[in-house]
Design a protein around this motif. Structure first.
Motif, PDB file in Angstrom:
ATOM      1  N   PHE A  49       0.827  -1.209   0.000  1.00  0.00           N
ATOM      2  CA  PHE A  49       0.000   0.000   0.000  1.00  0.00           C
ATOM      3  C   PHE A  49       0.862   1.261   0.000  1.00  0.00           C
ATOM      4  CE2 PHE A  49      -2.539   3.327   2.006  1.00  0.00           C
ATOM      5  CZ  PHE A  49      -3.630   3.319   1.155  1.00  0.00           C
ATOM      6  N   TYR A  50       1.942   1.248   0.787  1.00  0.00           N
ATOM      7  CA  TYR A  50       2.795   2.436   0.926  1.00  0.00           C
ATOM      8  C   TYR A  50       4.064   2.352   0.083  1.00  0.00           C
ATOM      9  CZ  TYR A  50      -0.061   4.491   4.629  1.00  0.00           C
ATOM     10  OH  TYR A  50      -1.079   5.090   5.337  1.00  0.00           O
ATOM     11  N   GLU A  51       4.030   1.519  -0.979  1.00  0.00           N
ATOM     12  CA  GLU A  51       5.187   1.314  -1.849  1.00  0.00           C
ATOM     13  C   GLU A  51       5.830   2.624  -2.324  1.00  0.00           C
ATOM     14  OE1 GLU A  51       4.104  -1.132  -5.158  1.00  0.00           O
ATOM     15  OE2 GLU A  51       6.028  -2.170  -5.116  1.00  0.00           O
ATOM     16  N   PRO A  57      12.617   7.920   4.882  1.00  0.00           N
ATOM     17  CA  PRO A  57      13.210   7.459   6.147  1.00  0.00           C
ATOM     18  C   PRO A  57      12.183   6.892   7.128  1.00  0.00           C
ATOM     19  CG  PRO A  57      13.271   9.867   5.974  1.00  0.00           C
ATOM     20  CD  PRO A  57      12.870   9.349   4.627  1.00  0.00           C
ATOM     21  N   PHE A  58      10.919   7.301   6.979  1.00  0.00           N
ATOM     22  CA  PHE A  58       9.894   6.851   7.926  1.00  0.00           C
ATOM     23  C   PHE A  58       9.146   5.604   7.461  1.00  0.00           C
ATOM     24  CE2 PHE A  58       8.042  10.297   5.334  1.00  0.00           C
ATOM     25  CZ  PHE A  58       6.952   9.641   4.771  1.00  0.00           C
ATOM     26  N   PHE A  59       9.582   4.997   6.328  1.00  0.00           N
ATOM     27  CA  PHE A  59       8.831   3.871   5.763  1.00  0.00           C
ATOM     28  C   PHE A  59       8.667   2.710   6.757  1.00  0.00           C
ATOM     29  CE2 PHE A  59       8.703  -0.121   3.225  1.00  0.00           C
ATOM     30  CZ  PHE A  59       7.479   0.068   2.611  1.00  0.00           C
ATOM     31  N   GLY A  60       9.768   2.325   7.406  1.00  0.00           N
ATOM     32  CA  GLY A  60       9.716   1.190   8.339  1.00  0.00           C
ATOM     33  C   GLY A  60       8.770   1.469   9.496  1.00  0.00           C
ATOM     34  N   GLU A  61       8.879   2.676  10.012  1.00  0.00           N
ATOM     35  CA  GLU A  61       8.021   3.122  11.122  1.00  0.00           C
ATOM     36  C   GLU A  61       6.540   3.138  10.694  1.00  0.00           C
ATOM     37  OE1 GLU A  61       7.674   7.461  13.153  1.00  0.00           O
ATOM     38  OE2 GLU A  61       9.693   6.837  12.570  1.00  0.00           O
ATOM     39  N   LEU A  62       6.303   3.577   9.453  1.00  0.00           N
ATOM     40  CA  LEU A  62       4.947   3.666   8.919  1.00  0.00           C
ATOM     41  C   LEU A  62       4.311   2.270   8.810  1.00  0.00           C
ATOM     42  CD1 LEU A  62       2.687   5.359   7.518  1.00  0.00           C
ATOM     43  CD2 LEU A  62       4.040   5.229   5.410  1.00  0.00           C
ATOM     44  N   SER A 109       0.038  12.907  15.982  1.00  0.00           N
ATOM     45  CA  SER A 109       1.319  13.343  15.405  1.00  0.00           C
ATOM     46  C   SER A 109       1.256  13.118  13.898  1.00  0.00           C
ATOM     47  CB  SER A 109       2.465  12.524  16.007  1.00  0.00           C
ATOM     48  OG  SER A 109       2.339  11.172  15.600  1.00  0.00           O
ATOM     49  N   VAL A 110       2.338  13.506  13.189  1.00  0.00           N
ATOM     50  CA  VAL A 110       2.360  13.331  11.727  1.00  0.00           C
ATOM     51  C   VAL A 110       2.289  11.850  11.340  1.00  0.00           C
ATOM     52  CG1 VAL A 110       4.882  13.360  11.519  1.00  0.00           C
ATOM     53  CG2 VAL A 110       3.490  14.129   9.601  1.00  0.00           C
ATOM     54  N   GLY A 111       2.822  10.976  12.182  1.00  0.00           N
ATOM     55  CA  GLY A 111       2.742   9.538  11.917  1.00  0.00           C
ATOM     56  C   GLY A 111       1.402   8.979  12.365  1.00  0.00           C
TER      57      GLY A 111
HETATM   58  P1  CMP Z   1      -0.832   8.915   4.689  1.00  0.00           P
HETATM   59  O1  CMP Z   1      -1.811   9.817   4.028  1.00  0.00           O
HETATM   60  O2  CMP Z   1      -1.324   7.638   5.204  1.00  0.00           O
HETATM   61  O3  CMP Z   1       0.358   8.631   3.654  1.00  0.00           O
HETATM   62  C1  CMP Z   1       1.703   8.473   4.029  1.00  0.00           C
HETATM   63  C2  CMP Z   1       1.879   8.586   5.501  1.00  0.00           C
HETATM   64  O4  CMP Z   1       3.196   8.713   5.942  1.00  0.00           O
HETATM   65  C3  CMP Z   1       1.220   9.850   5.986  1.00  0.00           C
HETATM   66  O5  CMP Z   1      -0.177   9.714   5.913  1.00  0.00           O
HETATM   67  C4  CMP Z   1       1.797  10.015   7.373  1.00  0.00           C
HETATM   68  O6  CMP Z   1       1.031   9.384   8.373  1.00  0.00           O
HETATM   69  C5  CMP Z   1       3.116   9.275   7.238  1.00  0.00           C
HETATM   70  N1  CMP Z   1       4.201  10.234   7.417  1.00  0.00           N
HETATM   71  C6  CMP Z   1       4.455  11.320   6.691  1.00  0.00           C
HETATM   72  N2  CMP Z   1       5.543  11.961   7.188  1.00  0.00           N
HETATM   73  C7  CMP Z   1       5.963  11.235   8.246  1.00  0.00           C
HETATM   74  C8  CMP Z   1       7.021  11.365   9.157  1.00  0.00           C
HETATM   75  N3  CMP Z   1       7.872  12.385   9.089  1.00  0.00           N
HETATM   76  N4  CMP Z   1       7.153  10.421  10.128  1.00  0.00           N
HETATM   77  C9  CMP Z   1       6.286   9.377  10.179  1.00  0.00           C
HETATM   78  N5  CMP Z   1       5.266   9.210   9.333  1.00  0.00           N
HETATM   79  C10 CMP Z   1       5.097  10.117   8.384  1.00  0.00           C
END
Ligand code: CMP
Length: 139
Positions: A49-51, A57-62, A109-111
């Protein structure tokens, strides 16, 4: 024009029991929930989904976050649904989100930003097809 968009209510929201409150904001904005399912996303599903973000840098965390608890995948329908839902969600970073938007109301948060919505009609079609077959969408 009536169109469809894809939505995910993310783990931070499902864990806090906010599915109904998020859906109320969606419906109050005039969008119709025409398909909905609560799932535990697999690592493979989240990575696919998030390919597009795989080099970030945040891919693994996401991916870890999106598989950390159940999510609710949805198809939303309405006039200009893609743009309308992006307006209803608010900015990706909740600190920048407008009053009354889902992310301003609920995101941490942004994540952990409570919801995902497609960014274009083309991506909406691709994303919907990853989770729903046509017969599961009842408009
Ligand atoms: P989404 O619309 O699901 O698509 C990509 C996601 O990456 C985004 O919402 C955020 O939740 C996440 N994202 C974007 N920037 C960051 C970041 N700096 N750190 C962690 N996750 C992020």
């Amino acid at each position: 024009m009536t169109e469809r968009t894809f939505s995910i209510i993310k783990p931070d929201a499902t864990k806090r029991n906010l599915t109904g409150k998020v859906n109320a904001v969606i419906e109050d904005a005039g969008l119709r929930i025409v398909a909905q399912r609560r799932i535990q996303m697999s690592q493979a599903q989240a990575e696919k989904f998030y390919e597009v973000h795989k080099e970030r840098p945040f891919f693994g965390e996401l991916v870890e976050f999106m598989t950390s608890a159940p999510v609710v995948v949805q198809v939303l329908e309405g006039d200009n649904a893609v743009a309308k839902y992006r307006e209803v969600m608010g900015a990706t970073n909740p600190e920048q989100a407008a009053e009354g938007t889902i992310r301003k109301l609920f995101a941490l948060s942004v994540g952990e930003n409570s919801v995902h919505g497609s960014d274009s009609q083309d991506n909406a079609k691709i994303e919907i097809a990853q989770f729903f077959t046509d017969d599961q969408i009842v408009g």
